[in-house]
Design an enzyme around this catalytic site. Sequence first.
Site, mmCIF file in Angstrom:
data_model
loop_
_atom_site.group_PDB
_atom_site.id
_atom_site.type_symbol
_atom_site.label_atom_id
_atom_site.label_comp_id
_atom_site.label_asym_id
_atom_site.label_seq_id
_atom_site.Cartn_x
_atom_site.Cartn_y
_atom_site.Cartn_z
ATOM 1 N N ARG A 77 0.822 -1.225 0.000
ATOM 2 C CA ARG A 77 0.000 0.000 0.000
ATOM 3 C C ARG A 77 0.857 1.278 0.000
ATOM 4 O O ARG A 77 0.421 2.324 0.473
ATOM 5 C CB ARG A 77 -0.936 0.050 1.212
ATOM 6 C CG ARG A 77 -1.983 -1.029 1.239
ATOM 7 C CD ARG A 77 -2.994 -0.844 0.109
ATOM 8 N NE ARG A 77 -4.198 -1.619 0.334
ATOM 9 C CZ ARG A 77 -4.410 -2.847 -0.122
ATOM 10 N NH1 ARG A 77 -3.487 -3.463 -0.833
ATOM 11 N NH2 ARG A 77 -5.555 -3.461 0.138
ATOM 12 N N SER B 43 -10.930 -0.967 3.529
ATOM 13 C CA SER B 43 -10.163 -1.142 4.771
ATOM 14 C C SER B 43 -9.725 0.217 5.297
ATOM 15 O O SER B 43 -9.161 1.007 4.547
ATOM 16 C CB SER B 43 -8.909 -1.969 4.499
ATOM 17 O OG SER B 43 -9.241 -3.216 3.950
ATOM 18 N N GLU C 195 -4.896 3.191 6.313
ATOM 19 C CA GLU C 195 -4.632 2.977 4.893
ATOM 20 C C GLU C 195 -5.270 4.117 4.104
ATOM 21 O O GLU C 195 -4.736 4.577 3.108
ATOM 22 C CB GLU C 195 -5.245 1.649 4.449
ATOM 23 C CG GLU C 195 -4.856 1.295 3.045
ATOM 24 C CD GLU C 195 -5.870 0.430 2.359
ATOM 25 O OE1 GLU C 195 -6.636 0.936 1.527
ATOM 26 O OE2 GLU C 195 -5.875 -0.767 2.650
HETATM 27 N N1 EPU Z 1 -10.860 -11.209 10.023
HETATM 28 C C1 EPU Z 1 -11.423 -11.316 11.286
HETATM 29 N N2 EPU Z 1 -12.420 -10.469 11.633
HETATM 30 C C2 EPU Z 1 -12.876 -9.510 10.778
HETATM 31 C C3 EPU Z 1 -12.307 -9.392 9.495
HETATM 32 C C4 EPU Z 1 -11.292 -10.257 9.137
HETATM 33 O O1 EPU Z 1 -11.038 -12.164 12.082
HETATM 34 O O2 EPU Z 1 -13.793 -8.771 11.154
HETATM 35 C C5 EPU Z 1 -9.800 -12.161 9.643
HETATM 36 C C6 EPU Z 1 -10.274 -13.053 8.501
HETATM 37 O O3 EPU Z 1 -10.948 -14.164 9.000
HETATM 38 C C7 EPU Z 1 -8.975 -13.412 7.824
HETATM 39 C C8 EPU Z 1 -8.103 -12.177 8.020
HETATM 40 O O4 EPU Z 1 -8.696 -11.444 9.091
HETATM 41 O O5 EPU Z 1 -8.347 -14.483 8.478
HETATM 42 C C9 EPU Z 1 -8.001 -11.315 6.766
HETATM 43 O O6 EPU Z 1 -9.292 -10.822 6.415
HETATM 44 P P1 EPU Z 1 -9.763 -10.638 4.904
HETATM 45 O O7 EPU Z 1 -9.546 -11.867 4.112
HETATM 46 O O8 EPU Z 1 -11.111 -10.038 4.940
HETATM 47 O O9 EPU Z 1 -8.729 -9.624 4.262
HETATM 48 P P2 EPU Z 1 -8.134 -8.290 4.845
HETATM 49 O O10 EPU Z 1 -6.700 -8.529 5.141
HETATM 50 O O11 EPU Z 1 -8.971 -7.725 5.923
HETATM 51 C C10 EPU Z 1 -7.284 -7.343 2.527
HETATM 52 C C11 EPU Z 1 -7.264 -5.953 1.947
HETATM 53 C C12 EPU Z 1 -8.586 -5.667 1.269
HETATM 54 C C13 EPU Z 1 -8.830 -6.701 0.174
HETATM 55 C C14 EPU Z 1 -8.830 -8.090 0.814
HETATM 56 C C15 EPU Z 1 -8.950 -9.130 -0.267
HETATM 57 C C16 EPU Z 1 -5.842 -4.584 3.430
HETATM 58 C C17 EPU Z 1 -5.807 -3.607 4.539
HETATM 59 N N3 EPU Z 1 -7.051 -4.992 3.045
HETATM 60 O O12 EPU Z 1 -8.273 -7.330 3.554
HETATM 61 O O13 EPU Z 1 -8.464 -4.412 0.644
HETATM 62 O O14 EPU Z 1 -10.080 -6.465 -0.462
HETATM 63 O O15 EPU Z 1 -7.571 -8.300 1.495
HETATM 64 O O16 EPU Z 1 -9.102 -10.392 0.284
HETATM 65 O O17 EPU Z 1 -4.787 -4.972 2.916
HETATM 66 C C18 EPU Z 1 -8.909 -2.095 0.829
HETATM 67 O O18 EPU Z 1 -7.713 -1.939 0.693
HETATM 68 O O19 EPU Z 1 -9.694 -1.126 0.984
HETATM 69 C C19 EPU Z 1 -9.427 -3.432 0.858
HETATM 70 C C20 EPU Z 1 -10.697 -3.679 1.074
#
Ligand code: EPU
Length: 298
Positions: A163, A212, A283
């Site tokens: 990012r 995010s 972010e």
């Molecule tokens: N999780 C939780 N609780 C929650 C949300 C997530 O325990 O409320 C856990 C999930 O179970 C998983 C881990 O956290 O084990 C990661 O969650 P998720 O797969 O939803 O992905 P993320 O890391 O939260 C990232 C990007 C998103 C992108 C998704 C694609 C960042 C900050 N965010 O989210 O990007 O869409 O991967 O899978 O890197 C954005 O940048 O605006 C964005 C939405």
Amino acid sequence: MDILIQKNVALSQFCTYRTGGPARFLAEAVDIPTMFTLREFAKQQNVPHLILGGGSNVLFADEGFPGLIILNRMNRVFFHGQGLVTAEGGVNLMRLILTAAEQNLGGISGLANVPGSVGGAVYGNAGIPDIWIGNVMMHATILPSDQNKPMIVPPDYFEFGYRESKIKRTRDIVLSATLKLTPCPKALIQREVHDYVKARALKQPAGASCGSFFKNPGTFPSAGWLIEQSGCKGMQVGGAQVSEKHGNFFMNTGGAASADILNLALKVHAIVKEKFNVSLEPEVQIIPNNPFNGHSEH
Ligand code: EPU
């Protein structure tokens, strides 16, 4: 050509959060000369300028922006053969994916998960774990902040990180990016895009947000997990609420002010810090002042 520069325009209509006060000046750039002229205008007026694409990763203060907002409306896409495509900075990523699919060119379906424009995606090296815009870029054309003519630069120029890119500091303007795509049947790309969009809808809430709010501090635990484990899901400040579906999404549930969203984020930040000793970093671009690190974004 006359360029219309509007005064005191509400920024809420230009960002996915639907909040924020007025921009002192606002204008659209449809081509390179206009972009250049507008940047000169801001310099002459001695005010900051900010290029805005899809507005999907910004939080504008309720007080507004004391300078010139340049809406990037440079929207052309050129195919050069051999899988190369040049997209101007204002091109919406989903439109780029679907236009390329018409030519049976893929490899960027993962970006269907990212709202926003090509310029914004380069600026913040947008992506998901398996695809980042920096990975597929061959070169880009920028308007460097300290020069008056466009320059073609290789991907290394941007010093891409998670990012992150160098132009967050230098304030160069992304005029276009040339990407290397891979041959792929249109139907397969459409299926991939459909699957990405579906997966996103299962994990992430619809509604007014910036996606995010915080960056992930590392590969594990994620910001969403830390926020959920800190008991912050559902927490509210005014019209802002931590999503019940994904902890790292802070929603404008209707009448939120930017201050509600910021105060909610500061509260969540403090709770996570207290519980896990992790200091989450936003972010989203908080404009003009980022209270999380005490320095101005502009
Ligand atoms: N999780 C939780 N609780 C929650 C949300 C997530 O325990 O409320 C856990 C999930 O179970 C998983 C881990 O956290 O084990 C990661 O969650 P998720 O797969 O939803 O992905 P993320 O890391 O939260 C990232 C990007 C998103 C992108 C998704 C694609 C960042 C900050 N965010 O989210 O990007 O869409 O991967 O899978 O890197 C954005 O940048 O605006 C964005 C939405």
